[in-house]
Design an enzyme around this catalytic site. Structure first.
Site, PDB file in Angstrom:
ATOM      1  N   THR A   1     -69.169 -20.164 -29.501  1.00 10.32           N
ATOM      2  CA  THR A   1     -70.608 -20.240 -29.279  1.00 10.32           C
ATOM      3  C   THR A   1     -71.151 -18.937 -28.712  1.00 10.32           C
ATOM      4  O   THR A   1     -70.392 -18.031 -28.413  1.00 10.32           O
ATOM      5  CB  THR A   1     -70.935 -21.372 -28.293  1.00 10.32           C
ATOM      6  OG1 THR A   1     -70.084 -21.267 -27.173  1.00 10.32           O
ATOM      7  CG2 THR A   1     -70.761 -22.710 -28.968  1.00 10.32           C
TER       8      THR A   1
ATOM      9  N   THR B   1     -49.908 -20.171 -33.291  1.00 11.44           N
ATOM     10  CA  THR B   1     -50.927 -19.604 -34.160  1.00 11.44           C
ATOM     11  C   THR B   1     -50.759 -18.157 -34.125  1.00 11.44           C
ATOM     12  O   THR B   1     -51.238 -17.473 -33.244  1.00 11.44           O
ATOM     13  CB  THR B   1     -52.335 -19.787 -33.701  1.00 11.44           C
ATOM     14  OG1 THR B   1     -52.634 -21.101 -33.919  1.00 11.44           O
ATOM     15  CG2 THR B   1     -53.295 -18.991 -34.525  1.00 11.44           C
TER      16      THR B   1
ATOM     17  N   THR C   1     -57.117 -10.788 -32.706  1.00 12.16           N
ATOM     18  CA  THR C   1     -58.336 -11.581 -32.470  1.00 12.16           C
ATOM     19  C   THR C   1     -58.649 -11.490 -30.974  1.00 12.16           C
ATOM     20  O   THR C   1     -59.249 -10.518 -30.536  1.00 12.16           O
ATOM     21  CB  THR C   1     -58.176 -13.048 -32.936  1.00 12.16           C
ATOM     22  OG1 THR C   1     -57.005 -13.605 -32.358  1.00 12.16           O
ATOM     23  CG2 THR C   1     -58.105 -13.121 -34.447  1.00 12.16           C
TER      24      THR C   1
ATOM     25  N   LYS D   1     -49.744 -11.068 -34.188  1.00 10.15           N
ATOM     26  CA  LYS D   1     -50.983 -11.349 -33.447  1.00 10.15           C
ATOM     27  C   LYS D   1     -50.931 -12.798 -33.011  1.00 10.15           C
ATOM     28  O   LYS D   1     -50.281 -13.629 -33.647  1.00 10.15           O
ATOM     29  CB  LYS D   1     -52.221 -11.082 -34.285  1.00 10.15           C
ATOM     30  CG  LYS D   1     -52.530 -12.022 -35.420  1.00 10.15           C
ATOM     31  CD  LYS D   1     -53.132 -13.374 -35.129  1.00 10.15           C
ATOM     32  CE  LYS D   1     -54.226 -13.343 -34.102  1.00 10.15           C
ATOM     33  NZ  LYS D   1     -54.722 -14.763 -33.900  1.00 10.15           N
TER      34      LYS D   1
END
Lengths: 392, 392
Positions: free
Chosen positions: A392, A189, A155, A178
Site C-alpha cells: 500500500t 521465496t 526486492t 534474492k
C-alpha cells in the site's frame, strides 16, 4: 562475479522501470556452453506463478540456454495474459540470442519473476519486452554483468547475495540469490541461479541440486509462508574440461547453497535475531526437521526471542504438536548454552541466558541419534511494519 | 451468574495470591446434583500440563463433583512435584467437600490451571492448598459466586466471559471461559466450564460437547499456537426434571460455545481486527476448514490486514499450500464484500475495500458445496509487544 565466475557464462542486469524505486530490475544469465545442462527445483505451492509454470515445462528436458529474471512484479495470478507475457519474454529472448549468433528456441529460456502477486499487466509486459534488446546486448561477453544480474533481482533485500566455490580440479561454482521475506519450506521465496563450468552430466546436476536444497533453502523458514514463485536453477556449461569428483561437487554445491541461505537468513525482513533451532536425539532426520520447523513457526516463541525472553515453555509446547517420537517428560531445551529445561522441567536459571544477534536453541528428544537444524527469525515490530505496509 | 445459572451448581472465586496483579486467581464450581455427569475435551498437545493429565483420568468415568481452577501458573512441565500438587489439590478439595456433608473422592475433582508454563513450585502449591478451605466455604450455597469464579480464571483477558442459554422445557445452560492468547486448534488455550441442569445422560453430554467444540473453539485460531492446558468441561446436575429435546440441547450448547468463542476472539491479545475467514464451494467441510485455517496462519496475510491492505495474493498463496480440491486458476476472494480476485486473477479494485474492526474474507473454491469459517486476529505491534514481554 557471482554467476559469471565459472567459465561459459555471461550476464547482465539493468533498470527497466518495473520497480518504483528506480533500481535495477531485469536480469539475464546466459550459458555460452559448450554444454547447456540444467536442473531446477520449484515451489511446491499448488498456486504457482506463470514463470514457474513456464520454466517447469521448459526445464523438463534438462537443457536451457539462459534465464531471464525480473523483480518488480511476480506475474502470479495474472491469468492468461500473464502466462502469455512469460511466453513472449522467452520467445523474444530466444530471438535476440539467435540474432546474436546462438540459435535458441523459446523452450531453452527459463523465466523467473519476483515482486507483488497480481502484478503482471500490459505495462509490466511492455516494460520487459522493450528492455530485452539492451539486456541481451549488455550480457554479450560480459563477465562483469554477474554483479548487475544479482542486483537486478533484489526486492526488499538490502544487499545482493552471491557466492562462489572452487573444486580441486579447478572448476568453479557461482551463485546469486534474492529473498528477504516470505521464506518458507518447500523452498523459501527466493530466486536462486547457480552456475558451474564443471563437466557433469544432467543426472548428477539434478541429484546434487536436490540433495543441496533439501538441506539448505528448504530449512530456512522465516515466517512459515510459502511463496508462489520460488525457483532454484543450476546450469552447467562444461567449459572447464577436467575430471570432477562427484562427492566433492555435491559437497561444494551444498556448501554454496548454505552460504546463500545464510545470506538470505541474516537479511530477513525485520529480523532482530537470527535463530538456529537444532533438534538432536531424534529418531530420524525427518523427525528432527519436523520438530525444529514446528518451533520455527511459533509466533509466541518468535516474539519471546524478540523480547530476549528464554521462554522454553513455548518451545516444549511446540514439540508437543508434532508427531515425532519422544517421551513428553524427557525433553531438554538449551538456549544459547544454558540448559533452561531438563526432562521437561525447569533446570538452569533462565536469567543466565545472554542474547546477541545469533540465537541457538537446541532441543534434545532423547529418542535416537538424528539431528537437523532449521533457521528462522524473530517476530518483531519491524516485521509487522514491513509486511503491513508492503503493497500500500 | 454464568456457571451458576442452572440449578444445582454453586461456585466461588477468590484472591489466593498466585497472580502478581493481586486479582482473583482461584476458582471453584461445585455440582450439587442430583446427577454428577461430566464430559470434557482436552488439548491434543502431546506435552500436556499436569492438571490435564489428572483431569483426563478423573473424568474418564463420566462423573465429577467439582472443578478447581487457578490462574497465575500453568503447572505445566513442572515434573513429579507439579503432578503431586494437582493430586493434593484434588484430594484436599474432596476432603473439604466431604467435611461439608458431600462424600467426595479425589477422583471426583477435576483441576484446571492457566498461566506461565514452568510455574508450579512450592509457593504455588502452598498458596492453592492454603486457600482451598475459604474457597470451598465461599462456594457453599453461593449462586452469586458464578461471577467470581469467572473472574478468577482470567489471565491476560480484559473481561470475564460468560454466557447462558435456556431450553424450551425450562432447563438452563451456563458457561464461563478464559483465554486471550495462544488460541489455536485442537482447542484454543482456554479453560471453559459449562454447566446445565438439563436431565441428560452422560453419552449425550459427551456427544453434544464434541459436536459443539469442533465447530466453535476448534475453529478459533488466533496465532496458530496450541496450548498445553486447554480444557472444556461440561457438567450436568439434572436438577431441572423436564423432558429434553436432544437436538435442541445440542443446538443450544453449540450456540453457547460460539458465543463464548466470539467473546474470546474479540478479546484476543493485541488484535486490532477480528477476522472471519470463510471458505465456500469446498468439496468437504474438512477441506473448507483446512483452507480457512491455512489462511488464518499466514503471518503475511495477518500483517496485511493490520495495515488494512486487502492483499488477496497472500490469501491465494496460502490456499496453494493445502491439499484441498480446487483448480488453481478458479479461485475467488472477496474481502469485506469486494471481489478483489476472480478466477485467480485481479477483479474489483482493491481500493474499494473498506475496513473496520470486523473483516470478512470469503474464498470460493468452486469445487463443491461445503462451507466453514475459521476466526483469527491480525498480526499487530501490540501482539508482538504483549508476547515479547509476557514472562519477563
Amino acid at each position: 562475479m557471482s554467476v559469471t565466475a565459472p567459465l561459459g557464462f555471461t550476464a547482465a542486469g539493468l533498470i527497466a522501470g518495473l520497480k518504483p524505486s528506480g533500481t535495477k530490475d531485469l536480469s539475464l544469465v546466459v550459458n555460452t556452453g559448450p554444454d547447456t545442462a540444467v536442473a531446477a527445483v520449484y515451489t511446491s505451492n499448488r498456486c504457482k506463478a506463470n514463470p514457474v509454470l513456464w520454466s517447469q515445462k521448459a526445464s523438463a528436458n534438462g537443457q536451457a540456454r539462459a534465464v531471464v529474471l525480473n523483480s518488480g512484479g511476480a506475474n502470479c495470478y495474472t491469468g492468461d495474459f500473464g502466462h502469455e507475457t512469460t511466453t513472449l519474454t522467452a520467445q523474444a529472448t530466444a530471438d535476440l540470442l539467435t540474432e546474436a549468433g546462438t540459435a535458441t528456441q523459446a523452450e531453452d529460456i527459463l523465466v523467473c519473476s519476483t515482486g507483488l502477486i497480481g502484478v503482471g499487466g500490459q505495462d509490466f509486459r511492455d516494460t520487459i519486452i522493450d528492455n530485452l534488446p539492451p539486456l541481451v546486448a549488455a550480457a554479450e561477453d560480459s563477465v562483469a554483468g554477474g554483479k548487475h544480474a544479482a542486483e537486478a533481482i533484489m526486492t526488499t533485500d538490502t544487499v545482493a547475495k552471491t557466492a562462489t566455490r572452487e573444486g580441486s580440479s579447478g572448476y568453479t561454482i557461482g551463485g546469486m540469490a534474492k529473498g528477504a521475506g516470505m521464506l518458507a519450506p518447500g523452498l523459501a521465496t527466493m530466486l536462486v541461479v547457480i552456475t558451474t563450468d564443471a563437466k557433469v552430466d544432467q543426472a548428477l546436476l539434478d541429484q546434487a541440486l536436490r540433495a543441496s536444497t533439501s538441506q539448505s533453502f528448504d530449512r530456512l523458514d522465516t515466517d512459515g509462508c510459502m511463496s508462489t514463485n520460488d525457483t532454484v536453477i543450476l546450469m552447467s556449461s562444461g567449459a572447464h574440461d577436467a575430471a570432477v569428483d562427484t562427492d566433492e561437487f555435491t559437497s561444494l554445491l551444498r556448501e554454496l547453497c548454505l552460504d546463500l541461505m545464510h545470506q538470505l537468513h541474516v537479511d530477513a525482513e525485520g529480523a532482530h535475531h537470527d535463530i538456529a533451532i537444532t533438534t538432536q536425539g531424534a529418531a530420524s532426520e525427518a523427525e528432527a526437521v519436523e520438530v525444529s520447523r514446528s518451533v520455527s513457526r511459533s509466533a509466541l516463541f518468535k516474539a519471546a526471542i524478540f523480547g530476549q525472553d528464554p521462554n522454553w515453555g513455548r518451545v516444549v509446547a511446540q514439540v508437543g504438536t508434532t508427531s515425532a517420537t519422544f517421551d513428553p517428560t524427557a525433553i531438554d531445551v538449551i538456549i544459547n548454552g544454558t540448559e533452561v529445561c531438563r526432562a521437561s522441567g525447569p533446570y538452569e536459571d533462565p536469567e543466565k541466558v545472554t542474547f546477541d544477534r545469533n540465537v541457538d536453541v537446541v532441543i534434545d528428544l532423547h529418542a535416537g541419534d538424528a539431528t537437523a537444524t532449521v533457521w528462522t527469525s524473530d517476530l518483531t515490530h519491524d516485521y509487522v511494519e514491513e509486511n503491513s505496509a508492503y503493497s500500500t
